[in-house]
Design an enzyme around this catalytic site. Sequence first.
Site, PDB file in Angstrom:
ATOM      1  CG  ASP A  33      -0.197   0.002   2.533  1.00 15.15           C
ATOM      2  OD1 ASP A  33       1.037  -0.212   2.522  1.00 15.15           O
ATOM      3  OD2 ASP A  33      -0.842   0.214   3.579  1.00 15.15           O
ATOM      4  CG  HIS A 239      23.327  10.446 -15.425  1.00 16.86           C
ATOM      5  ND1 HIS A 239      22.374  10.351 -16.414  1.00 16.86           N
ATOM      6  CD2 HIS A 239      23.769  11.729 -15.460  1.00 16.86           C
ATOM      7  CE1 HIS A 239      22.245  11.521 -17.023  1.00 16.86           C
ATOM      8  NE2 HIS A 239      23.091  12.370 -16.462  1.00 16.86           N
ATOM      9  CG  ASP A 256      25.427  17.119 -11.830  1.00 11.36           C
ATOM     10  OD1 ASP A 256      24.590  18.009 -11.577  1.00 11.36           O
ATOM     11  OD2 ASP A 256      25.635  16.700 -12.987  1.00 11.36           O
ATOM     12  CG  ASP A 267      21.950  20.657 -13.490  1.00 13.81           C
ATOM     13  OD1 ASP A 267      22.785  20.140 -12.719  1.00 13.81           O
ATOM     14  OD2 ASP A 267      21.636  20.164 -14.589  1.00 13.81           O
ATOM     15  CG  HIS A 339      28.667  15.179 -20.924  1.00  8.48           C
ATOM     16  ND1 HIS A 339      28.560  16.559 -20.810  1.00  8.48           N
ATOM     17  CD2 HIS A 339      29.717  14.824 -20.131  1.00  8.48           C
ATOM     18  CE1 HIS A 339      29.484  17.007 -19.973  1.00  8.48           C
ATOM     19  NE2 HIS A 339      30.212  15.976 -19.551  1.00  8.48           N
ATOM     20  CG  HIS A 343      20.854  20.390 -19.787  1.00  7.60           C
ATOM     21  ND1 HIS A 343      20.044  20.944 -18.817  1.00  7.60           N
ATOM     22  CD2 HIS A 343      21.888  19.799 -19.103  1.00  7.60           C
ATOM     23  CE1 HIS A 343      20.550  20.700 -17.609  1.00  7.60           C
ATOM     24  NE2 HIS A 343      21.675  20.015 -17.760  1.00  7.60           N
ATOM     25  CG  HIS A 350      18.498  17.046 -18.652  1.00  5.83           C
ATOM     26  ND1 HIS A 350      19.208  16.120 -19.367  1.00  5.83           N
ATOM     27  CD2 HIS A 350      19.341  17.451 -17.672  1.00  5.83           C
ATOM     28  CE1 HIS A 350      20.419  15.962 -18.841  1.00  5.83           C
ATOM     29  NE2 HIS A 350      20.504  16.765 -17.797  1.00  5.83           N
ATOM     30  CD  GLU A 368      25.830  19.545 -17.861  1.00  5.37           C
ATOM     31  OE1 GLU A 368      26.247  18.626 -17.130  1.00  5.37           O
ATOM     32  OE2 GLU A 368      24.632  19.742 -18.090  1.00  5.37           O
ATOM     33  CE1 TYR A 372      32.862  13.673 -16.146  1.00  5.71           C
ATOM     34  CE2 TYR A 372      32.800  13.885 -18.542  1.00  5.71           C
ATOM     35  CZ  TYR A 372      32.353  14.282 -17.287  1.00  5.71           C
ATOM     36  OH  TYR A 372      31.415  15.274 -17.172  1.00  5.71           O
ATOM     37  NE  ARG A 381      28.697  16.793 -14.764  1.00  8.65           N
ATOM     38  CZ  ARG A 381      28.786  15.515 -14.409  1.00  8.65           C
ATOM     39  NH1 ARG A 381      29.668  14.709 -15.003  1.00  8.65           N
ATOM     40  NH2 ARG A 381      28.023  15.033 -13.447  1.00  8.65           N
ATOM     41  CD  GLU A 383      25.286  21.247 -14.642  1.00  4.15           C
ATOM     42  OE1 GLU A 383      24.289  21.182 -15.387  1.00  4.15           O
ATOM     43  OE2 GLU A 383      25.566  20.374 -13.792  1.00  4.15           O
TER      44      GLU A 383
END
Length: 419
Positions: A33, A239, A256, A267, A339, A343, A350, A368, A372, A381, A383
Amino acid sequence: MNFQQRRMAVMDSLPPQSLAVFFSGRAPVRSADENYPFSVNRNFAYLTGLDGEQMALVLIKTETSVQSVLFQPMPDPDLARWVGGRMEPEHSRAIAKVNRVLPQEQLESFLYRQMKLFSSSQPVKVGLDLSCEGWYQQVDPAYQFARQLSERYPAAQVCDLHRTLAQLRMIKTEEEIERIRQAAEATITAVKVMMRHCAEGISETELEGVFDFALMKQGIREHAFPTICASAHHATVLHYSDNNAIIEPGSLVLCDLGAAVDHYCADITRTFPASGRFTARQKEIYDIVLQGQRKVIEAVRPGITLGQLNQVLVNWYQQALPPTGLLDNGKTVGDYYYHSVSHHLGLDAHDASVAGTALQPGMVITVEPGLYVKQEGIGIRIEDDLLVTQDGSQNLTAGLMRTTEEIEAFMNKGEQHHG
């Protein structure tokens, strides 16, 4: 927020004698539930300012007007004893500025009557938000409704309004920009607390918890997205979500993250040394990323596309990486940067956008860049969130230090910050 104006703009894409239906959504069942936390459909929120569950908005366009009717679950005194009271219809109407509010269970009969009225003269066009991010995405209420509509009214013409909504959402109003500023300032405050708390030997989980607590101390519980708190080689996974490793001596930590205010997101990514000091190699790669970010920010202006901004960064990396040895043995920029550099940002991290659209004043985007280097356990990174202006951009997150000198000074109790 002028929700009426937004609704009129959406219905401009449909002819008279048309309908549009938008759903707020419902939390899926997690187990037994227990449901997952509810998160409102952002286009529904954009058109109403409401975030209640199991609501629907119907827009009716005639030759002379656009009428708005909201359907919602009505207050239930017995249920209120368990989960709290539902929003009163008068309150919903005052926020959304709709013409009427009706019980949610009347939606189907209302639509039947309206379809019958319109279809007597011509095939009815029905606008829906049919966004889809992938084949296996959970079928949302709009898709379920489209299926039912095709079965019961095969002559009806379904129109996807997602692109129309995306075009509208790309340009932010002053009120929307202010919400993003508030989210950014709260995030900056919490990241500074994280950086001061960071130390070798603690867990990523603990550091994430520090961020959450620092937001809550500011009265903010909503996150723009799940926090990424990644140390050492984990930071080379874009991610990464486990956030449970022990922060090793000499490692970098990539965070991030972002707060959200009324669903409007910040962000921000910052990368800093757990020890408070960068090694020479870490600083070398970090400075390349930072210089790349500066070049991209300098290029942000009306008329340029996100694809062109990304190429600015790739061109810089092709110039800057050979002296580091990273492009030896046939390696390419794509081995270390995989990447895009930017964005849109807004009600989603996003945010809704139309691919290839040139930047315009009022858009809010991220910048950003990252590198890596998995074999060296280095993921970096940086951003920031930028408001596009008439002649360039304004950095909404400039209040958080970026240079290695500023970061080291701050983490070692100094307050140096030159932007």
